[in-house]
Design a protein around this motif. Structure first.
Motif, PDB file in Angstrom:
ATOM      1  N   UNK A  35       1.471  12.652 -12.520  1.00  0.00           N
ATOM      2  CA  UNK A  35       2.206  11.775 -11.611  1.00  0.00           C
ATOM      3  C   UNK A  35       2.330  12.399 -10.232  1.00  0.00           C
ATOM      4  N   UNK A  36       2.529  13.705 -10.175  1.00  0.00           N
ATOM      5  CA  UNK A  36       2.619  14.374  -8.878  1.00  0.00           C
ATOM      6  C   UNK A  36       1.301  14.286  -8.124  1.00  0.00           C
ATOM      7  N   UNK A  37       0.209  14.500  -8.824  1.00  0.00           N
ATOM      8  CA  UNK A  37      -1.113  14.423  -8.176  1.00  0.00           C
ATOM      9  C   UNK A  37      -1.394  13.010  -7.689  1.00  0.00           C
ATOM     10  N   UNK A  38      -1.158  12.022  -8.550  1.00  0.00           N
ATOM     11  CA  UNK A  38      -1.400  10.635  -8.144  1.00  0.00           C
ATOM     12  C   UNK A  38      -0.442  10.205  -7.028  1.00  0.00           C
ATOM     13  N   UNK A  39       0.799  10.677  -7.065  1.00  0.00           N
ATOM     14  CA  UNK A  39       1.744  10.344  -5.997  1.00  0.00           C
ATOM     15  C   UNK A  39       1.283  10.941  -4.675  1.00  0.00           C
ATOM     16  N   UNK A  40       0.785  12.172  -4.714  1.00  0.00           N
ATOM     17  CA  UNK A  40       0.289  12.792  -3.484  1.00  0.00           C
ATOM     18  C   UNK A  40      -0.901  12.025  -2.930  1.00  0.00           C
ATOM     19  N   UNK A  41      -1.794  11.598  -3.802  1.00  0.00           N
ATOM     20  CA  UNK A  41      -2.956  10.816  -3.359  1.00  0.00           C
ATOM     21  C   UNK A  41      -2.499   9.477  -2.776  1.00  0.00           C
ATOM     22  N   UNK A  42      -1.557   8.814  -3.459  1.00  0.00           N
ATOM     23  CA  UNK A  42      -1.078   7.516  -2.970  1.00  0.00           C
ATOM     24  C   UNK A  42      -0.357   7.659  -1.636  1.00  0.00           C
ATOM     25  N   UNK A  43       0.491   8.682  -1.500  1.00  0.00           N
ATOM     26  CA  UNK A  43       1.197   8.869  -0.234  1.00  0.00           C
ATOM     27  C   UNK A  43       0.246   9.270   0.890  1.00  0.00           C
ATOM     28  N   UNK A  44      -0.747  10.091   0.569  1.00  0.00           N
ATOM     29  CA  UNK A  44      -1.758  10.430   1.578  1.00  0.00           C
ATOM     30  C   UNK A  44      -2.568   9.225   1.993  1.00  0.00           C
ATOM     31  N   UNK A  45      -2.939   8.398   1.015  1.00  0.00           N
ATOM     32  CA  UNK A  45      -3.659   7.161   1.331  1.00  0.00           C
ATOM     33  C   UNK A  45      -2.813   6.212   2.157  1.00  0.00           C
ATOM     34  N   UNK A  46      -1.516   6.173   1.866  1.00  0.00           N
ATOM     35  CA  UNK A  46      -0.620   5.329   2.657  1.00  0.00           C
ATOM     36  C   UNK A  46      -0.556   5.813   4.098  1.00  0.00           C
ATOM     37  N   UNK A  47      -0.528   7.121   4.283  1.00  0.00           N
ATOM     38  CA  UNK A  47      -0.499   7.661   5.643  1.00  0.00           C
ATOM     39  C   UNK A  47      -1.778   7.320   6.401  1.00  0.00           C
ATOM     40  N   UNK A  48      -2.913   7.477   5.739  1.00  0.00           N
ATOM     41  CA  UNK A  48      -4.180   7.138   6.399  1.00  0.00           C
ATOM     42  C   UNK A  48      -4.279   5.643   6.703  1.00  0.00           C
ATOM     43  N   UNK A  49      -3.833   4.813   5.755  1.00  0.00           N
ATOM     44  CA  UNK A  49      -3.878   3.367   5.985  1.00  0.00           C
ATOM     45  C   UNK A  49      -2.947   2.976   7.126  1.00  0.00           C
ATOM     46  N   UNK A  50      -1.791   3.628   7.214  1.00  0.00           N
ATOM     47  CA  UNK A  50      -0.856   3.311   8.295  1.00  0.00           C
ATOM     48  C   UNK A  50      -1.423   3.720   9.649  1.00  0.00           C
ATOM     49  N   UNK A  51      -2.108   4.856   9.708  1.00  0.00           N
ATOM     50  CA  UNK A  51      -2.703   5.294  10.972  1.00  0.00           C
ATOM     51  C   UNK A  51      -3.793   4.328  11.408  1.00  0.00           C
ATOM     52  N   UNK A  52      -4.518   3.777  10.455  1.00  0.00           N
ATOM     53  CA  UNK A  52      -5.598   2.829  10.786  1.00  0.00           C
ATOM     54  C   UNK A  52      -5.084   1.405  11.017  1.00  0.00           C
ATOM     55  N   UNK A  53      -3.786   1.177  10.761  1.00  0.00           N
ATOM     56  CA  UNK A  53      -3.209  -0.134  11.040  1.00  0.00           C
ATOM     57  C   UNK A  53      -3.195  -1.090   9.862  1.00  0.00           C
ATOM     58  N   UNK A  54      -3.560  -0.647   8.685  1.00  0.00           N
ATOM     59  CA  UNK A  54      -3.532  -1.496   7.486  1.00  0.00           C
ATOM     60  C   UNK A  54      -2.154  -1.370   6.842  1.00  0.00           C
ATOM     61  N   UNK A  55      -1.198  -2.103   7.388  1.00  0.00           N
ATOM     62  CA  UNK A  55       0.207  -1.937   6.994  1.00  0.00           C
ATOM     63  C   UNK A  55       0.487  -2.421   5.576  1.00  0.00           C
ATOM     64  N   UNK A  56      -0.151  -3.466   5.150  1.00  0.00           N
ATOM     65  CA  UNK A  56       0.100  -3.982   3.799  1.00  0.00           C
ATOM     66  C   UNK A  56      -0.399  -2.977   2.761  1.00  0.00           C
ATOM     67  N   UNK A  57      -1.596  -2.469   2.958  1.00  0.00           N
ATOM     68  CA  UNK A  57      -2.144  -1.463   2.039  1.00  0.00           C
ATOM     69  C   UNK A  57      -1.285  -0.205   2.070  1.00  0.00           C
ATOM     70  N   UNK A  58      -0.838   0.192   3.270  1.00  0.00           N
ATOM     71  CA  UNK A  58       0.010   1.379   3.405  1.00  0.00           C
ATOM     72  C   UNK A  58       1.323   1.194   2.658  1.00  0.00           C
TER      73      UNK A  58
END
Length: 139
Positions: A35-58
């Motif tokens: 869960x920690x590994x998947x949470x880190x991946x999900x939070x990192x993906x959310x950060x990248x999606x937010x930087x690119x402007x994909x707010x719903x995915x983030x």
């Protein structure tokens, strides 16, 4: 883009710190580690999606990551003395079958004054007294 790398670095440090503090018995910590590994991946993906402007995915990835973080921290309550019968609880507290709640509480209080770890007793004995009291009072 530097903000995204800083956020990813922060998530990675958080994951490493959390994985280093796992204190599970062998074979019991797999869910928390995964869960920690998947949470880190999900939070990192959310950060990248937010930087690119994909707010719903983030937002979806951030919600998933936060859910994994909180769900992996919850531990189900475990009864220390699960099979204690009412007769055993009465014998531990020294009360008879017709004892009411006040008598059970008085017996528990009297015994706990001697059995409490702060008064020279042991943790296990105090837990056993608490379990006996709970068994008689709560059914």
């Amino acid at each position: 883009m530097i903000i995204a790398w800083l956020i990813l670095g922060g998530v990675a440090v958080w994951a490493l710190l959390r994985l280093g503090r796992q204190s599970e018995k062998p074979g019991k910590g797999h869910w928390r580690v995964s869960a920690t590994i998947f949470a880190a991946v999900a939070l990192g993906g959310a950060a990248l999606a937010a930087v690119r402007g994909a707010w719903i995915v983030a937002a979806i990835l951030a919600a998933l990551g936060l859910w994994l973080v909180t769900a992996s921290r919850l531990r189900p309550p475990q009864a220390r003395w699960p099979g204690m019968s009412a007769a055993e609880a009465r014998s531990i507290l020294g009360v008879d079958e017709n004892a009411d709640a006040a008598e059970v509480r008085a017996a528990w209080r009297r015994l706990m004054q001697r059995a409490h770890p702060d008064a020279g007793g042991t943790q296990g004995l105090a837990e056993r007294l608490n379990a006996a009291r709970d068994r008689l009072l709560k059914g």
